[in-house]
Design an enzyme around this catalytic site. Structure first.
Site, PDB file in Angstrom:
ATOM      1  N   SER A  90      40.174  35.544  48.098  1.00 24.73           N
ATOM      2  CA  SER A  90      40.427  36.424  48.904  1.00 24.73           C
ATOM      3  C   SER A  90      40.244  37.988  48.447  1.00 24.73           C
ATOM      4  O   SER A  90      38.870  38.212  48.198  1.00 24.73           O
ATOM      5  CB  SER A  90      41.901  36.367  49.694  1.00 24.73           C
ATOM      6  OG  SER A  90      41.905  37.231  50.636  1.00 24.73           O
ATOM      7  N   ASP A 234      39.308  32.378  54.802  1.00 26.94           N
ATOM      8  CA  ASP A 234      40.061  32.851  53.556  1.00 26.94           C
ATOM      9  C   ASP A 234      40.542  31.503  52.502  1.00 26.94           C
ATOM     10  O   ASP A 234      41.012  30.611  53.083  1.00 26.94           O
ATOM     11  CB  ASP A 234      41.215  33.247  53.970  1.00 26.94           C
ATOM     12  CG  ASP A 234      41.880  34.197  52.683  1.00 26.94           C
ATOM     13  OD1 ASP A 234      42.061  33.782  51.658  1.00 26.94           O
ATOM     14  OD2 ASP A 234      42.372  35.360  52.961  1.00 26.94           O
TER      15      ASP A 234
END
Length: 761
Positions: A90, A234
């Site tokens: 991320s 993600d």
């Protein structure tokens, strides 16, 4: 000595040794014991005394909390550590990827300081990237929703991530041809989550910008990213701290930075973002406990007071990363021998110039290649900049015709091939809504249905209905053909009822001493047109128009209350250049428009029609002097050509906030449509200050000369006959601008207060 190697000798055993063997033996044993511990420590931490250990850096995800990684990198560089491997998830993937591509910590800090994260999250599309049709739509609708099979849907995500992708592609230009991330200046990997299977996907090959995007595509905030047939979101969903993957690359020592949230109590779960983060953390918290134990130098910044979207607190979060790193600074320094001190140089960023040899398109059915090329505004064998590339991609994004837009650059001899992947939006029908209020048309609710690819490729069909005090509609059918000529048809009905002041009688061609003339105004205009871009910037076009005009007044004491009830046929041409960054409250850019319309025939209800023409032009510019203070200047003029113009098409000034119809336009200080003649010249100066984000206070002054046959003499360059001023407050809201203005003129005894709510239609 780490938390993994702990040795202790109880006071009881030391006393026993003293009693049994004496002080000398005790000293000898203690010395031997600590020597053994030291040897064990060195063997655990440094596999070989004659070989420099490989340092692996693991950066967790955490949204805006990931700014702390920048502070950690600064301290790592200060300690003289050369990072050999980087793994991130991320935001850790974003910062780690930039660091791996060659940037040092100071450069990454500078990049993030300059990034507008509001634009990034909202996938900001510069207004200049929208064609004139899209600019019109952008300034009308507050809400757009997909509509399919008689059901209203919701967007897949808040953002497609194009703004972010463009930014990352430009930042990683130095390594754009590297497909194996092990060959980056620092070997790198990041983690994605397969949204269909829930499994972890290791991203260590391919396009670096795309891999970073996939790893950081927070669900519902950014659309999933497709790589090799897998739909990825993600990586923090499955692995927010890829320590095992970095160890497999060959790291001997792991420095880990943990910026993820701890689990929150119910009182703190007050918004959707925190709930989504909590769901993600439910599994990762337990996994993290084991991974902390495997981390040699563990850094946990104290960022409890910040959220995953606290991008406005970036500087504070960076300092938190520095503070946490200095707590373990001695451990960091211990990893570096004096001869191994490393200073990471700043990256020399490659040229912004791209020589595009070929453009490779993915398969598309609903749109022609000419349409795509027209949006890109460059062709194969072109020399462009990254800004030109980003502009072209933004142009495609602005159409809403594609649910996925991605690209990569591959080496072709000494040039680049642009590999463009487009996935057509499966939704072809949209419902759009808007709200508006002004002093002329009053309140209105705008309902729109837009359908794409209805009859032909590249076409767009749109129908607006305005419900409220004055019913109106607009029908548009438009076919865009890129660099080739585009064409369309428009039908529009406008109407209003208003008590008009007596000096409007010149427009109505009727003299009246009453205080007010109540007027019903109805205009139905149908036009067929063609248009094209000139020099990729100026829209030029023309066509034919058939217009029905019905003006009546019950105030007039006459058997026939109609003032005009005629059809008019005309030909028209126009040119427009518009680079304003915003339609409302522009702070930079230029505007120019020129129109010429010749009225050839009429059903001639009044019996006074003669062919005539109207020419008008407008030029303006917006400039920012300080960060929030801008100046906006516009000048415009118009005149009639012919024996006698139809007074209902004369130029009429007054009021503020309405959508201009025919030749009606704003003028501060005067009531709606209260100054009229067949010629005019007008200038407006506005000083605007954005004292809070999207909150404006402004002062405006406008001046005009308006008179029949104004330009037949040099009177138009004399001091203005009419002037007006305004002070106001404006808010850029979700439904459009909300404004209140108090206007006055030294020529009048009273002022006017105007309200404007929502986009003009």
């Amino acid at each position: 000595m780490t938390h993994k190697q702990q040795f202790s000798i109880s006071p009881f055993r030391i006393s026993l040794l003293n009693n049994c063997f004496g002080a000398r033996l005790n000293i000898f044993l203690l010395f031997a014991l600590f020597s053994c511990c030291s040897l064990l420590y060195s063997q655990t931490k440094i596999p070989s005394t004659d070989k420099k250990p490989k340092i692996g850096l693991v950066l967790s995800g955490g949204g805006a909390k990931g700014f702390a990684h920048i502070g950690v990198l600064k301290v790592i560089e200060e300690a003289g550590i050369k990072v050999d491997y980087i793994g991130g998830t991320s935001m850790g993937a974003v910062i780690g990827g930039l660091y791996a591509s060659g940037y040092n910590a100071a450069q990454i800090d500078s990049i993030f300081q300059k990034t507008n994260f509001d634009d990034l999250i909202n996938d900001y599309i510069p207004r200049a990237s929208k064609n004139f049709y899209e600019k019109r739509n952008d300034a009308l609708y507050a809400i757009t929703l997909p509509f399919s099979q008689m059901r209203i849907g919701i967007p897949q995500a808040l953002s497609k991530g194009i703004y972010n992708y463009n930014l990352l592609s430009s930042l990683t230009r130095n390594v754009r041809h590297i497909q194996d991330f092990n060959n980056l200046p620092t070997p790198f990997l990041c983690i994605g989550t397969d949204i269909e299977t829930g499994k972890q996907v290791l991203l260590n090959k391919g396009n670096l910008a795309q891999a970073i995007m996939a790893s950081s595509s927070f669900p519902s905030l950014f659309s999933p990213v497709e790589i090799d047939g897998q739909l990825l979101v993600d990586g923090g969903v499955v692995n927010n701290y890829p320590i095992d993957e970095i160890k497999k690359l060959g790291a001997d020592i792991i420095i880990g930075v943990d910026v993820q949230d701890d689990l929150l109590k119910r009182k703190n779960l007050k918004d959707a973002t925190k709930i989504l983060v909590q769901i993600t953390n439910l599994q990762s918290i337990e996994k993290m406990k084991r991974k902390i134990g495997d981390t040699d130098i563990y850094i946990k910044p104290d960022i409890r007071d910040y959220g995953v979207v606290s991008f406005d607190k970036g500087e504070e979060i960076i300092r938190k990363g520095e503070e946490a790193s200095f707590v373990v600074y001695e451990k960091l320094k211990a990893l570096v021998k004096p001869d191994d001190f490393y200073t990471k140089p700043p990256l020399k960023v490659a040229s912004d110039t791209l020589e595009i040899k070929d453009i490779n398109y993915s398969k598309i059915e609903g749109y022609t290649k000419e349409y795509i090329t027209g949006k890109l505004r460059f062709k194969a064998n072109s020399t462009i900049s990254y800004l030109d590339l980003q502009t072209g991609i933004n142009n495609l994004n602005a159409t809403d015709n594609f649910s996925v837009i991605s690209y990569s650059l591959s080496k072709n001899e000494e040039k680049d091939d642009l590999n463009l992947t487009l996935v057509e939006n499966p939704t072809q029908t949209f419902l759009k809504f808007g709200l508006h209020y002004d002093g002329l048309y009053k309140s209105g609710l705008l309902l729109n249905i837009t359908r794409k690819k209805t009859f032909l490729k590249n076409d767009n069909l749109s129908f607006d209905v305005v419900l409220g005090d004055n019913f109106r509609y607009t029908f548009d059918y438009y076919i865009e053909n890129g660099f080739n000529i585009s064409w369309g048809f428009q039908s529009k009905l406008s109407r209003f009822n208003r008590n008009i002041t007596p000096n409007i009688s010149s427009v109505l061609n009727y003299d009246n001493d009453d205080n007010l003339i109540n007027t019903d105004y109805l205009d139905v205009t149908n036009r067929a047109y063609f248009q094209s871009l000139f020099l990729n910037k100026i829209l030029i076009g023309g066509g034919a128009e058939f217009q029905y005009l019905n003006i009546s007044s019950q105030t007039i004491n006459s058997v026939d209350s109609n003032i005009d009830k005629s059809n008019y046929f005309s030909l028209f041409g126009y040119a427009v250049f518009d680079s304003y960054n915003k339609k409302n409250f522009p702070s930079k850019g230029w505007f120019f428009s020129g129109d010429f319309q010749t009225y050839l025939a009429s059903s001639n209800y009044t019996g006074q029609f003669n062919p005539f023409s109207i020419a008008k032009g407008k030029i303006g510019g917006a400039f920012t002097f300080f960060k929030k203070l801008s100046l906006h200047i516009e000048s415009e003029a118009g005149f009639a050509i012919g024996k006698q113009s139809v007074p209902f098409f004369n130029f009429a000034l007054g009021g503020y906030g309405y959508a201009p119809t025919n030749n009606f336009n704003y003028f501060y200080g005067y009531d709606f449509i209260s100054l009229a003649a067949d010629s005019y010249i007008k200038s407006v100066i506005t000083l605007d200050y954005e004292f809070l984000r999207k909150n404006h206070v402004n002062f405006s002054a406008n001046y005009a000369n308006i008179k029949d046959n104004l330009f037949d003499s040099v009177e138009w360059i004399s001091l203005p006959d009419y002037s007006g001023y305004a002070v106001g407050y404006g808010l850029e809201s979700r439904i459009g601008p909300i404004e209140i203005k108090y206007t006055w003129s030294p020529e009048l005894s009273k002022g006017y207060t105007w309200f404007k709510i929502g986009y003009e239609f």
